[in-house]
Design a protein around this motif. Structure first.
Motif, PDB file in Angstrom:
ATOM      1  N   LEU A 259       0.791  -1.233   0.000  1.00 11.16           N
ATOM      2  CA  LEU A 259       0.000   0.000   0.000  1.00 11.16           C
ATOM      3  C   LEU A 259       0.821   1.280   0.000  1.00 11.16           C
ATOM      4  CD1 LEU A 259      -2.770  -0.996   2.589  1.00 11.16           C
ATOM      5  CD2 LEU A 259      -2.994  -0.907   0.100  1.00 11.16           C
ATOM      6  N   GLN A 260       2.100   1.208   0.287  1.00 13.07           N
ATOM      7  CA  GLN A 260       2.869   2.441   0.357  1.00 13.07           C
ATOM      8  C   GLN A 260       2.945   3.127  -1.009  1.00 13.07           C
ATOM      9  OE1 GLN A 260       7.019   1.812   1.304  1.00 13.07           O
ATOM     10  NE2 GLN A 260       6.868  -0.316   0.640  1.00 13.07           N
ATOM     11  N   GLN A 261       3.301   4.423  -0.989  1.00 10.92           N
ATOM     12  CA  GLN A 261       3.260   5.215  -2.224  1.00 10.92           C
ATOM     13  C   GLN A 261       4.204   4.692  -3.292  1.00 10.92           C
ATOM     14  OE1 GLN A 261       3.472   9.335  -0.352  1.00 10.92           O
ATOM     15  NE2 GLN A 261       1.932   9.662  -1.939  1.00 10.92           N
ATOM     16  N   GLN A 262       5.284   4.052  -2.879  1.00  8.51           N
ATOM     17  CA  GLN A 262       6.190   3.433  -3.847  1.00  8.51           C
ATOM     18  C   GLN A 262       5.984   1.919  -3.884  1.00  8.51           C
ATOM     19  OE1 GLN A 262       7.985   5.437  -5.736  1.00  8.51           O
ATOM     20  NE2 GLN A 262       7.265   7.212  -4.551  1.00  8.51           N
ATOM     21  N   GLY A 263       4.806   1.470  -3.459  1.00  3.87           N
ATOM     22  CA  GLY A 263       4.525   0.051  -3.358  1.00  3.87           C
ATOM     23  C   GLY A 263       3.984  -0.546  -4.646  1.00  3.87           C
ATOM     24  N   VAL A 264       3.628  -1.817  -4.539  1.00  2.00           N
ATOM     25  CA  VAL A 264       3.213  -2.588  -5.712  1.00  2.00           C
ATOM     26  C   VAL A 264       1.924  -2.045  -6.314  1.00  2.00           C
ATOM     27  CG1 VAL A 264       2.525  -4.885  -6.498  1.00  2.00           C
ATOM     28  CG2 VAL A 264       4.354  -4.645  -4.803  1.00  2.00           C
ATOM     29  N   LEU A 269      -0.896   0.778 -10.744  1.00  3.13           N
ATOM     30  CA  LEU A 269      -1.820   1.802 -11.236  1.00  3.13           C
ATOM     31  C   LEU A 269      -1.117   2.784 -12.166  1.00  3.13           C
ATOM     32  CD1 LEU A 269      -3.843   2.552  -7.962  1.00  3.13           C
ATOM     33  CD2 LEU A 269      -4.581   1.215  -9.941  1.00  3.13           C
ATOM     34  N   VAL A 270       0.134   3.117 -11.854  1.00  2.34           N
ATOM     35  CA  VAL A 270       0.905   3.997 -12.743  1.00  2.34           C
ATOM     36  C   VAL A 270       1.170   3.295 -14.062  1.00  2.34           C
ATOM     37  CG1 VAL A 270       3.142   5.129 -13.059  1.00  2.34           C
ATOM     38  CG2 VAL A 270       1.936   5.330 -10.867  1.00  2.34           C
ATOM     39  N   TRP A 271       1.512   2.023 -14.007  1.00  2.00           N
ATOM     40  CA  TRP A 271       1.814   1.267 -15.231  1.00  2.00           C
ATOM     41  C   TRP A 271       0.583   1.145 -16.131  1.00  2.00           C
ATOM     42  CZ3 TRP A 271       0.321  -3.819 -16.849  1.00  2.00           C
ATOM     43  CH2 TRP A 271       1.022  -4.293 -17.960  1.00  2.00           C
ATOM     44  N   LEU A 272      -0.604   1.014 -15.507  1.00  3.37           N
ATOM     45  CA  LEU A 272      -1.841   0.921 -16.274  1.00  3.37           C
ATOM     46  C   LEU A 272      -2.321   2.279 -16.768  1.00  3.37           C
ATOM     47  CD1 LEU A 272      -3.816  -1.688 -14.108  1.00  3.37           C
ATOM     48  CD2 LEU A 272      -2.725  -2.071 -16.336  1.00  3.37           C
ATOM     49  N   THR A 277       2.496   9.532 -12.091  1.00  3.74           N
ATOM     50  CA  THR A 277       3.580   9.243 -11.156  1.00  3.74           C
ATOM     51  C   THR A 277       3.583  10.221  -9.990  1.00  3.74           C
ATOM     52  OG1 THR A 277       4.902   8.420 -13.003  1.00  3.74           O
ATOM     53  CG2 THR A 277       6.067   8.910 -10.958  1.00  3.74           C
ATOM     54  N   GLY A 278       3.237  11.476 -10.255  1.00  4.30           N
ATOM     55  CA  GLY A 278       3.252  12.478  -9.193  1.00  4.30           C
ATOM     56  C   GLY A 278       2.000  12.488  -8.334  1.00  4.30           C
ATOM     57  N   ASN A 279       1.012  11.684  -8.695  1.00  5.64           N
ATOM     58  CA  ASN A 279      -0.250  11.656  -7.945  1.00  5.64           C
ATOM     59  C   ASN A 279      -0.521  10.266  -7.369  1.00  5.64           C
ATOM     60  OD1 ASN A 279      -0.885  14.370  -8.564  1.00  5.64           O
ATOM     61  ND2 ASN A 279      -1.648  13.756 -10.576  1.00  5.64           N
TER      62      ASN A 279
END
Length: 420
Positions: A259-264, A269-272, A277-279
Motif C-alpha cells: 500500500l505504500q506510495q512506492q509500493g506494488v 496503477l501507474v503502469w496501467l 507518477t506524481g499523484n
C-alpha cells in the motif's frame, strides 16, 4: 380380612428405592460437575476474574486515602470550590502523613496518581522528602510548606487531593468520555484535549465499515463455495483458510509493502495509466490502510459462517421458486437470502467484535487517523502506566459492545444466529 399395608419399595441393598434414586442422581450430577470443573476453573481464572479486576480498576482509588489518611479527614469539611487554602490543621495532618509516606516510599506512587488529574503533582511529591527536612514540627506547618515550595499554596493542589480522596472514584470513567471532576462538579475537557469520544466514534464507524466490506466480499465467495461440487469447493476452501497459516504480523507487514506510495499497487496503477507518477495514492498510515488490511485479515471469519449456513440450504427451494415464475433475482432475494441471514448475522457479529478490539494492524498501518481505541488502551497500559484510565476505556468498550449485542438480539434475535 384386610391385607396389611405394603411397605416402601426397596432397592437390592435394602435401601428405600426413592432414597437410592436420589443418591444415584446426586452421584451422576457430581460426576458431570467434575467433568466440566476444569473448564469452569479455566473460564473463571482466564476470563471472569480479569474482567472483574478491570471493572474494579476503573473506579479504584485507594492510594490517596491510604497514603494521606489524616489529611483526608481534615479536608472532609473543606469546600474545594473556594479559593481559600485549608487551615493549619490540614497542613499539620499533611506533614504527618507525608512523613510516614517518605519512610515507606509511597509518595511517588501518590504523586503519579494525582498527576493524572493535575499536572505537577508528581514532581511536587517526589521532592517532598527535601521539603520535610526544612519543616520544624514545633512550628506552624502551613507557612513552612508554602515557603518550602510555593505549589503548596496553590488551591488547585488541595482541590485535587480533596476531589480524589475517596476509596472509589468516577474520575477515570469521566476522563474516558472527555470529562473530569472539578470543584464546580463534572465539566467537559477543553476542546483541544477531547480525544476519547472521537476515538470511540472512529473505532465503531471503521469497524462497521470493515464488517460491511467483509460481508460484501465474503457473501459471493461463500455462495460460490456452497454451489460448487464438493471436490472443487474443498480445494477453494484451502485458499480461504490459507491466511490462518501465516502470521498476522507478516500479513500486516506485507500490506504495508503493497500500500505504500512506492509500493506494488501504486506502481501497477501507474503502469496501467490510471494515475500519474506524481499523484500516487496515499493508502498507508491512515484509515484507508487500516480498513483494507483488516478486511483482508478478517474476511475468512465472514466466509466460514456464511458457507456453513449456505451449505445447508437446499437448491430445490430456488428451483421451485423459478418453476413458479420467479426470475433469478427474485428467487435469490425472496427465497435464498432469507435462509442465509443466520450466517450473515453470525459472520457480522464475529467480524465486528474482532475488529473493534484489534490492536496490531491499526498500530502498524493506521498512522494517526486509522488507530482504534484499543491502541490508546495499550498506550496507557505500557507507556503512561495509567492503568485506571486504560481499565475505564476498556470497561466503556465492553459496555457499548454488550449494548450493541443486546440491540441486535432485540431486532434480529440471537437465536437466528447460526454457525452451521
Amino acid at each position: 380380612m384386610t391385607d396389611a399395608p405394603a411397605g416402601p419399595m426397596l432397592a437390592a441393598d435394602g435401601t428405600p428405592l426413592r432414597v437410592s434414586l436420589r443418591r444415584a442422581l446426586r452421584a451422576q450430577k457430581l460426576r458431570a460437575l467434575m467433568l466440566v470443573a476444569p473448564l469452569l476453573i479455566f473460564v473463571l481464572m482466564s476470563f471472569l476474574l480479569p474482567i472483574g479486576d478491570m471493572l474494579f480498576r476503573s473506579v479504584e482509588n485507594d492510594i490517596v486515602p491510604n497514603t494521606l489518611p489524616k489529611t483526608v479527614v481534615e479536608l472532609a469539611d473543606w469546600d474545594p470550590g473556594q479559593e481559600e487554602l485549608p487551615g493549619e490543621a490540614a497542613y499539620a495532618a499533611l506533614r504527618d502523613d507525608l512523613t510516614v509516606a517518605v519512610e515507606e516510599k509511597t509518595q511517588s506512587r501518590l504523586g503519579q496518581r494525582l498527576n493524572y488529574e493535575y499536572s505537577g503533582m508528581s514532581s511536587l511529591l517526589r521532592g517532598v522528602g527535601r521539603d520535610l527536612r526544612d519543616i520544624d514540627p514545633a512550628l506552624p506547618a502551613k507557612e513552612q510548606f508554602i515557603e518550602a515550595d510555593r505549589k503548596w499554596g496553590d488551591p488547585r493542589v488541595w482541590q485535587t487531593i480533596k476531589l480524589y480522596s475517596g476509596n472509589l472514584t468516577s474520575g477515570y470513567l469521566l476522563n474516558a468520555v472527555d470529562m473530569r471532576l472539578s470543584p464546580e462538579g463534572v465539566v467537559s475537557e477543553p476542546e483541544g484535549n477531547q480525544i476519547y469520544v472521537k476515538l470511540f466514534i472512529r473505532t465503531f464507524l471503521m469497524s462497521l465499515g470493515i464488517t460491511f466490506a467483509c460481508l460484501l466480499l465474503g457473501y459471493p465467495i461463500a455462495f460460490l463455495l456452497a454451489s460448487l461440487p464438493l471436490r472443487t469447493s474443498n480445494l477453494l476452501m484451502i485458499l480461504v483458510l490459507l491466511p490462518f497459516w501465516t502470521s498476522l504480523l507478516v500479513r500486516t507487514a506485507a500490506w504495508k509493502v503493497l500500500l505504500q506510495q512506492q509500493g506494488v499497487i501504486n506502481d501497477l496503477l501507474v503502469w496501467l495509466g490510471i494515475i500519474d507518477t506524481g499523484n500516487r495514492l496515499v493508502m498507508i498510515n491512515n484509515a484507508t490502510g487500516t480498513i483494507i488490511t483488516m478486511t483482508h485479515i478478517l474476511l475468512p471469519f465472514m466466509i466460514l459462517p456464511l458457507f456453513s449456513v449456505m451449505k445447508g440450504i437446499k437448491p430445490t427451494y430456488v428451483r421451485a421458486a423459478k418453476s413458479l415464475g420467479a426470475n433469478d433475482w427474485t428467487a435469490f432475494w425472496r427465497v435464498y437470502f432469507p435462509q442465509s441471514v443466520p450466517g450473515v448475522g453470525a459472520g457480522s457479529i464475529l467480524v465486528f467484535i474482532l475488529s473493534i478490539g484489534y490492536y496490531i494492524t491499526p498500530e502498524l498501518v493506521g498512522g494517526t487517523s486509522g488507530v482504534f481505541i484499543s491502541n490508546r488502551i495499550a498506550y496507557h497500559i505500557s507507556t503512561s502506566l495509567n492503568w485506571g484510565l486504560a481499565a475505564a476505556l476498556a470497561t466503556l468498550l465492553l459496555i457499548v459492545v454488550l449494548l450493541l449485542y443486546w440491540t441486535y438480539d432485540k431486532i434480529v434475535g440471537i437465536d437466528n444466529v447460526k454457525l452451521g
